[in-house]
Design a protein around this motif. Structure first.
Motif, PDB file in Angstrom:
ATOM      1  N   LEU A 120      28.485  47.322 -90.414  1.00  0.00           N
ATOM      2  CA  LEU A 120      29.569  48.189 -89.929  1.00  0.00           C
ATOM      3  C   LEU A 120      29.457  48.450 -88.429  1.00  0.00           C
ATOM      4  O   LEU A 120      30.416  48.164 -87.683  1.00  0.00           O
ATOM      5  CB  LEU A 120      29.601  49.492 -90.725  1.00  0.00           C
ATOM      6  N   PRO A 121      28.340  48.988 -87.921  1.00  0.00           N
ATOM      7  CA  PRO A 121      28.263  49.179 -86.470  1.00  0.00           C
ATOM      8  C   PRO A 121      28.311  47.875 -85.692  1.00  0.00           C
ATOM      9  O   PRO A 121      28.818  47.837 -84.553  1.00  0.00           O
ATOM     10  CB  PRO A 121      26.927  49.899 -86.277  1.00  0.00           C
ATOM     11  N   ARG A 122      27.819  46.787 -86.295  1.00  0.00           N
ATOM     12  CA  ARG A 122      27.859  45.474 -85.620  1.00  0.00           C
ATOM     13  C   ARG A 122      29.298  45.043 -85.396  1.00  0.00           C
ATOM     14  O   ARG A 122      29.663  44.576 -84.299  1.00  0.00           O
ATOM     15  CB  ARG A 122      27.111  44.453 -86.500  1.00  0.00           C
ATOM     16  N   ILE A 123      30.139  45.171 -86.412  1.00  0.00           N
ATOM     17  CA  ILE A 123      31.539  44.763 -86.291  1.00  0.00           C
ATOM     18  C   ILE A 123      32.297  45.699 -85.355  1.00  0.00           C
ATOM     19  O   ILE A 123      33.080  45.263 -84.504  1.00  0.00           O
ATOM     20  CB  ILE A 123      32.202  44.721 -87.683  1.00  0.00           C
ATOM     21  N   VAL A 124      32.054  46.994 -85.496  1.00  0.00           N
ATOM     22  CA  VAL A 124      32.733  47.981 -84.650  1.00  0.00           C
ATOM     23  C   VAL A 124      32.426  47.725 -83.177  1.00  0.00           C
ATOM     24  O   VAL A 124      33.334  47.710 -82.329  1.00  0.00           O
ATOM     25  CB  VAL A 124      32.327  49.412 -85.058  1.00  0.00           C
ATOM     26  N   GLU A 125      31.168  47.508 -82.852  1.00  0.00           N
ATOM     27  CA  GLU A 125      30.794  47.297 -81.451  1.00  0.00           C
ATOM     28  C   GLU A 125      31.401  46.020 -80.897  1.00  0.00           C
ATOM     29  O   GLU A 125      31.855  45.973 -79.745  1.00  0.00           O
ATOM     30  CB  GLU A 125      29.273  47.271 -81.316  1.00  0.00           C
ATOM     31  N   SER A 126      31.452  44.978 -81.715  1.00  0.00           N
ATOM     32  CA  SER A 126      32.056  43.731 -81.255  1.00  0.00           C
ATOM     33  C   SER A 126      33.545  43.917 -80.970  1.00  0.00           C
ATOM     34  O   SER A 126      34.045  43.477 -79.924  1.00  0.00           O
ATOM     35  CB  SER A 126      31.855  42.643 -82.300  1.00  0.00           C
ATOM     36  N   LEU A 127      34.256  44.584 -81.872  1.00  0.00           N
ATOM     37  CA  LEU A 127      35.695  44.778 -81.683  1.00  0.00           C
ATOM     38  C   LEU A 127      36.000  45.743 -80.541  1.00  0.00           C
ATOM     39  O   LEU A 127      37.079  45.681 -79.936  1.00  0.00           O
ATOM     40  CB  LEU A 127      36.331  45.285 -82.978  1.00  0.00           C
ATOM     41  N   ALA A 128      35.056  46.622 -80.224  1.00  0.00           N
ATOM     42  CA  ALA A 128      35.253  47.547 -79.105  1.00  0.00           C
ATOM     43  C   ALA A 128      35.221  46.827 -77.760  1.00  0.00           C
ATOM     44  O   ALA A 128      35.649  47.394 -76.743  1.00  0.00           O
ATOM     45  CB  ALA A 128      34.188  48.638 -79.140  1.00  0.00           C
ATOM     46  N   GLY A 182      32.211  27.634 -85.789  1.00  0.00           N
ATOM     47  CA  GLY A 182      31.949  26.344 -85.156  1.00  0.00           C
ATOM     48  C   GLY A 182      32.638  26.209 -83.810  1.00  0.00           C
ATOM     49  O   GLY A 182      32.194  25.436 -82.949  1.00  0.00           O
ATOM     50  N   ALA A 183      33.720  26.993 -83.633  1.00  0.00           N
ATOM     51  CA  ALA A 183      34.448  26.975 -82.357  1.00  0.00           C
ATOM     52  C   ALA A 183      33.874  27.984 -81.365  1.00  0.00           C
ATOM     53  O   ALA A 183      34.430  28.166 -80.276  1.00  0.00           O
ATOM     54  CB  ALA A 183      35.923  27.279 -82.613  1.00  0.00           C
ATOM     55  N   GLY A 184      32.782  28.650 -81.742  1.00  0.00           N
ATOM     56  CA  GLY A 184      32.137  29.595 -80.840  1.00  0.00           C
ATOM     57  C   GLY A 184      32.657  31.012 -80.916  1.00  0.00           C
ATOM     58  O   GLY A 184      32.307  31.851 -80.071  1.00  0.00           O
ATOM     59  N   ALA A 185      33.488  31.317 -81.895  1.00  0.00           N
ATOM     60  CA  ALA A 185      34.027  32.670 -82.057  1.00  0.00           C
ATOM     61  C   ALA A 185      33.305  33.382 -83.197  1.00  0.00           C
ATOM     62  O   ALA A 185      32.608  32.761 -84.001  1.00  0.00           O
ATOM     63  CB  ALA A 185      35.528  32.605 -82.344  1.00  0.00           C
ATOM     64  N   GLU A 186      33.500  34.684 -83.265  1.00  0.00           N
ATOM     65  CA  GLU A 186      32.893  35.466 -84.327  1.00  0.00           C
ATOM     66  C   GLU A 186      33.848  35.564 -85.510  1.00  0.00           C
ATOM     67  O   GLU A 186      35.068  35.706 -85.339  1.00  0.00           O
ATOM     68  CB  GLU A 186      32.527  36.859 -83.842  1.00  0.00           C
ATOM     69  N   ALA A 187      33.296  35.496 -86.710  1.00  0.00           N
ATOM     70  CA  ALA A 187      34.064  35.657 -87.945  1.00  0.00           C
ATOM     71  C   ALA A 187      33.453  36.810 -88.727  1.00  0.00           C
ATOM     72  O   ALA A 187      32.257  36.774 -89.041  1.00  0.00           O
ATOM     73  CB  ALA A 187      34.031  34.378 -88.773  1.00  0.00           C
ATOM     74  N   ALA A 191      28.925  32.693 -94.593  1.00  0.00           N
ATOM     75  CA  ALA A 191      29.689  31.903 -93.626  1.00  0.00           C
ATOM     76  C   ALA A 191      30.110  32.726 -92.410  1.00  0.00           C
ATOM     77  O   ALA A 191      30.539  32.152 -91.402  1.00  0.00           O
ATOM     78  CB  ALA A 191      30.925  31.316 -94.296  1.00  0.00           C
ATOM     79  N   SER A 192      29.971  34.049 -92.479  1.00  0.00           N
ATOM     80  CA  SER A 192      30.471  34.942 -91.435  1.00  0.00           C
ATOM     81  C   SER A 192      29.377  35.373 -90.471  1.00  0.00           C
ATOM     82  O   SER A 192      28.183  35.318 -90.784  1.00  0.00           O
ATOM     83  CB  SER A 192      31.091  36.193 -92.081  1.00  0.00           C
ATOM     84  N   THR A 193      29.788  35.840 -89.310  1.00  0.00           N
ATOM     85  CA  THR A 193      28.858  36.431 -88.350  1.00  0.00           C
ATOM     86  C   THR A 193      28.256  37.706 -88.918  1.00  0.00           C
ATOM     87  O   THR A 193      27.053  37.963 -88.782  1.00  0.00           O
ATOM     88  CB  THR A 193      29.595  36.749 -87.041  1.00  0.00           C
ATOM     89  N   ALA A 194      29.090  38.514 -89.536  1.00  0.00           N
ATOM     90  CA  ALA A 194      28.678  39.735 -90.225  1.00  0.00           C
ATOM     91  C   ALA A 194      29.755  40.019 -91.263  1.00  0.00           C
ATOM     92  O   ALA A 194      30.911  39.602 -91.112  1.00  0.00           O
ATOM     93  CB  ALA A 194      28.545  40.906 -89.258  1.00  0.00           C
ATOM     94  N   VAL A 242      38.085  50.708 -89.284  1.00  0.00           N
ATOM     95  CA  VAL A 242      39.105  51.130 -88.328  1.00  0.00           C
ATOM     96  C   VAL A 242      38.863  52.563 -87.865  1.00  0.00           C
ATOM     97  O   VAL A 242      38.951  52.869 -86.661  1.00  0.00           O
ATOM     98  CB  VAL A 242      40.509  50.987 -88.948  1.00  0.00           C
ATOM     99  N   GLU A 243      38.536  53.448 -88.791  1.00  0.00           N
ATOM    100  CA  GLU A 243      38.284  54.850 -88.414  1.00  0.00           C
ATOM    101  C   GLU A 243      37.098  54.934 -87.463  1.00  0.00           C
ATOM    102  O   GLU A 243      37.136  55.660 -86.455  1.00  0.00           O
ATOM    103  CB  GLU A 243      38.039  55.675 -89.681  1.00  0.00           C
ATOM    104  N   ASN A 244      36.044  54.185 -87.742  1.00  0.00           N
ATOM    105  CA  ASN A 244      34.879  54.156 -86.859  1.00  0.00           C
ATOM    106  C   ASN A 244      35.211  53.541 -85.504  1.00  0.00           C
ATOM    107  O   ASN A 244      34.752  54.023 -84.462  1.00  0.00           O
ATOM    108  CB  ASN A 244      33.743  53.371 -87.519  1.00  0.00           C
ATOM    109  N   LEU A 245      35.994  52.485 -85.505  1.00  0.00           N
ATOM    110  CA  LEU A 245      36.358  51.820 -84.260  1.00  0.00           C
ATOM    111  C   LEU A 245      37.220  52.723 -83.383  1.00  0.00           C
ATOM    112  O   LEU A 245      37.019  52.795 -82.157  1.00  0.00           O
ATOM    113  CB  LEU A 245      37.091  50.510 -84.561  1.00  0.00           C
ATOM    114  N   ALA A 246      38.173  53.421 -83.994  1.00  0.00           N
ATOM    115  CA  ALA A 246      39.018  54.335 -83.218  1.00  0.00           C
ATOM    116  C   ALA A 246      38.157  55.377 -82.499  1.00  0.00           C
ATOM    117  O   ALA A 246      38.327  55.628 -81.292  1.00  0.00           O
ATOM    118  CB  ALA A 246      40.038  55.007 -84.126  1.00  0.00           C
ATOM    119  N   ARG A 247      37.221  55.975 -83.227  1.00  0.00           N
ATOM    120  CA  ARG A 247      36.364  56.992 -82.603  1.00  0.00           C
ATOM    121  C   ARG A 247      35.463  56.374 -81.535  1.00  0.00           C
ATOM    122  O   ARG A 247      35.200  56.986 -80.502  1.00  0.00           O
ATOM    123  CB  ARG A 247      35.560  57.719 -83.673  1.00  0.00           C
TER     124      ARG A 247
END
Length: 347
Positions: free
Chosen positions: A194-202, A279-284, A296-299, A323-328
């Motif tokens: 959860l914090p891994r995804i939130v920080e990446s999207l931030a 494989g294209a260098g992006a996060e999934a 198969a995913s990054t997280a 989403v709630e965590n990311l907004a905050r």
């Protein structure tokens, strides 16, 4: 830790679902009688309710063998065009039951020959009063602008509708949903992903959100939540459409959020997409999909242990929490996104 009304309402979902499911399951015979005079289904909705309708469409087409489509309300409200809706079951979905466009379009459908059903949290609302059968969700008052418990209880009502339309599934699966959602909330908040995804999207301006089949509505709803509560660009797409060109936007600044139910015929394609994205260098980032999508995913955040036909009732929950965590994290109050009101009027 700072919390929000949105987070409190996410936590109210197990009980809201429990109340709604127990109240609506006894109405399956009533739906069966109304649906006996129809051949196909027309969903009328906007916003999150439209995403719920996408779930309803896939559920009914894939399990009941009836054609189901989403209405274009402007045909009724702007073009004032009469269609032959004999043999059609028109299902209008609105959290408040007060959106004039939806009420007007349901009335238009009835005038055109359709039988009518309302799915709404608004007991005694204009929409409930306009329909022959009103499936009232029991989410209680929802104060945060982003829909959470009203959305998942709409999905529960549509699952009951599906039972009435002959999808041939065990209602016991639906009764398991509240307990599964309760456990999923705990598992998501305890997940190191959860914090891994939130920080990446931030750190990025936007993301692609993709799913297919019965999970497609969940992908659209997650994309909507990211846009309205976090102000990020989020493109919700079927992975089939994504592969037809828009995948070119996925790069190290545009991660992919991939949604899938376990034991779904669309899961292998979702896993393949996660592998291609990485494989294209992006996060999934995976939401649901079991160990296959997680590997198969990054997280990845966990999904519900439910049959595919009811999986979307739980599958959106990790996304809501994220989403709630990311907004905050972005310094945004998720309860009152700018420019939005709880009831949106359109024409």
């Amino acid at each position: 830790m700072t919390t929000s009304r949105m987070r409190a309402e996410i936590g109210e979902q197990p009980e809201a679902l429990r109340r709604t499911i127990e109240a609506l399951l006894p109405r399956v015979p009533e739906i069966e009688r109304l649906a006996a005079e129809t051949r196909q289904v027309l969903f009328i909705a906007r916003g999150s309710s439209d995403n719920a309708a996408v779930y309803g469409r896939y559920l009914i087409e894939s399990h009941a063998g009836r054609l189901a489509t989403l209405a274009a309300p402007s045909i009724a409200t702007a073009y004032d065009r009469r269609l032959d809706l004999d043999g059609v079951l028109a299902v209008a979905i609105s959290q408040s039951g007060k959106t004039e466009e939806i009420v007007e379009t349901l009335a238009w459908a009835k005038e055109c020959g359709a039988r009518t059903v309302a799915v709404t949290n608004g007991q005694g609302s204009p929409l409930a009063e306009a329909a022959e059968v009103a499936l009232i969700t029991l989410a209680g008052d929802e104060l945060a602008v982003p829909a959470t418990k009203t959305y998942t209880t709409q999905l529960a009502a549509l699952a009951v509708l599906g039972l009435g339309l002959g999808i041939g599934r065990d209602p016991a699966d639906l009764r398991r949903v509240p307990d599964e959602v309760e456990g999923l909330i705990r598992a998501t908040e305890a997940s190191p992903a959860l914090p891994r995804i939130v920080e990446s999207l931030a750190q990025v301006p936007g993301a692609v959100v993709s799913g297919r089949g019965i999970a497609f509505g969940t992908a659209l709803e997650l994309a909507l939540k990211i846009k309205e509560a976090c102000y990020l660009h989020a493109m919700g797409l079927s992975y089939a459409d994504l592969l037809h060109g828009p995948i070119a936007v996925v790069d190290d600044a545009t991660p992919a959020l991939l949604v899938a139910a376990e034991n779904s015929p669309t899961l292998p394609g979702t896993i393949a997409l996660a592998e291609r994205v990485r494989g294209a260098g992006a996060e999934a980032f995976g939401f649901g999909g079991g160990s296959g999508l997680a590997q198969a995913s990054t997280a990845a955040l966990p999904g519900p242990d439910l049959p595919e036909w009811v999986a979307p009732l739980g599958l959106i929950v990790p996304g809501q929490i994220m989403v709630e965590n990311l907004a905050r994290r972005l310094g945004i109050d998720p309860d009152v996104p700018r420019g939005l009101n709880k009831v949106t009027q359109t024409d």
